[in-house]
Design a protein around this motif. Structure first.
Motif, short mmCIF file in Angstrom:
data_model
loop_
_atom_site.label_atom_id
_atom_site.label_comp_id
_atom_site.label_asym_id
_atom_site.label_seq_id
_atom_site.Cartn_x
_atom_site.Cartn_y
_atom_site.Cartn_z
N UNK A 91 17.69 -3.08 5.66
CA UNK A 91 17.88 -3.49 7.04
C UNK A 91 17.30 -2.54 8.06
N UNK A 92 16.68 -1.45 7.60
CA UNK A 92 16.07 -0.47 8.52
C UNK A 92 14.57 -0.70 8.59
N UNK A 93 14.08 -0.94 9.80
CA UNK A 93 12.65 -1.15 10.00
C UNK A 93 11.90 0.13 9.65
N UNK A 94 10.96 0.03 8.71
CA UNK A 94 10.32 1.23 8.19
C UNK A 94 9.34 1.86 9.18
N UNK A 95 8.96 1.13 10.22
CA UNK A 95 8.02 1.65 11.19
C UNK A 95 8.71 2.14 12.46
N UNK A 96 9.66 1.35 12.96
CA UNK A 96 10.34 1.74 14.20
C UNK A 96 11.56 2.62 13.95
#
Length: 251
Positions: A91-96
């Motif tokens: 659930x964690x955006x890997x870019x932001x």
């Protein structure tokens, strides 16, 4: 207002690498709303059985309204792939770096994708492929490798289940060539502390092959750190990098 809220969550899921192409198609929405007789029938059946909160027709209409709007959101394969990578990363955006969804929510989502994400073909998919996936009648297929990455494919011709013919065919051939890479721990305990997590170095690789051969477009996350341009690389070759990572994490 609801459509803005609907697209907002998807934009958070897909943000960070490039300007994400998430939009709302009002023509599709109106078509869904005016011709979704089967959905209305199912909704009223659930209302009759007491499955709708508040047990009211107005609440049912609110739910159907949201559903029709969600069915009308547009995205390209690059944005879909970042969404998949976000799910693969708990659930964690890997870019932001934005924690868009809780890990519990993602686990529930992956369970649903595994059990019914490919329409009536879902049971066969779970036996043959063994990975959470979601298809759409646009011809898109998004496949998740928990803690590794995601693959997004788009090819409009559909089979009688409503899934992309070439998307399913590509995935079958991919696993037939490279073998099973899932591992039970990876699937059923997708966010184990023993496993490495995705980082922003899992860059996007966009690849393309002639439509007569396999797919119109395909996008995937990979840890290779290179950007592949369409036409320079066969989809199988690009996928090999992702599957090698999956093998290492499944050990």
């Amino acid at each position: 207002v609801v459509s803005t809220q609907s697209t907002g969550k998807y934009k958070r899921l897909a943000s960070g690498f490039t300007t994400n192409n998430i939009s709302f198609n009002n023509v599709v929405y109106l078509s869904e709303k005016h011709n979704g007789h089967r959905n209305y029938a199912i909704g009223h059946y659930l209302l009759n059985k007491g499955c709708i909160a508040a047990n009211s027709t107005s609440r049912l209409m609110e739910i159907l309204e949201l559903y029709f709007q969600l069915c009308s959101i547009e995205a390209d394969t690059r944005s879909v792939c970042i969404m998949g990578a976000t799910l693969a990363n708990g659930g964690k955006n890997v870019f932001s770096g934005d924690q868009v969804l809780t890990q519990k929510t993602v686990q529930d989502m992956l369970s649903l994708m595994y059990s019914c994400g490919m329409y009536d073909f879902s049971g066969q998919w779970s036996f043959e492929i063994g990975l959470p996936a979601k298809s759409g009648v646009s011809g898109v297929v998004m496949m998740i490798l928990p803690n590794v990455g995601s693959i997004a494919m788009w090819s409009p011709p559909l089979d009688h289940y409503g899934n992309s013919v070439r998307g399913v065919g590509f995935t079958r051939n991919l696993l037939r060539r490279f073998g099973d890479v899932t591992g039970q721990e990876s699937l059923f305990h997708p966010f184990s502390a023993k496993r490495a997590t995705l980082t922003r170095h899992h860059t996007l690789s966009t690849v393309g092959v002639p439509s007569s051969r396999m797919l119109h477009t395909g996008t995937m996350t990979t840890h290779s750190g290179r950007m592949y341009t369409p036409g320079r690389l066969n989809m199988f070759s690009a996928a090999a990098s992702l599957l090698k990572t999956a093998r290492k994490l499944a050990r």
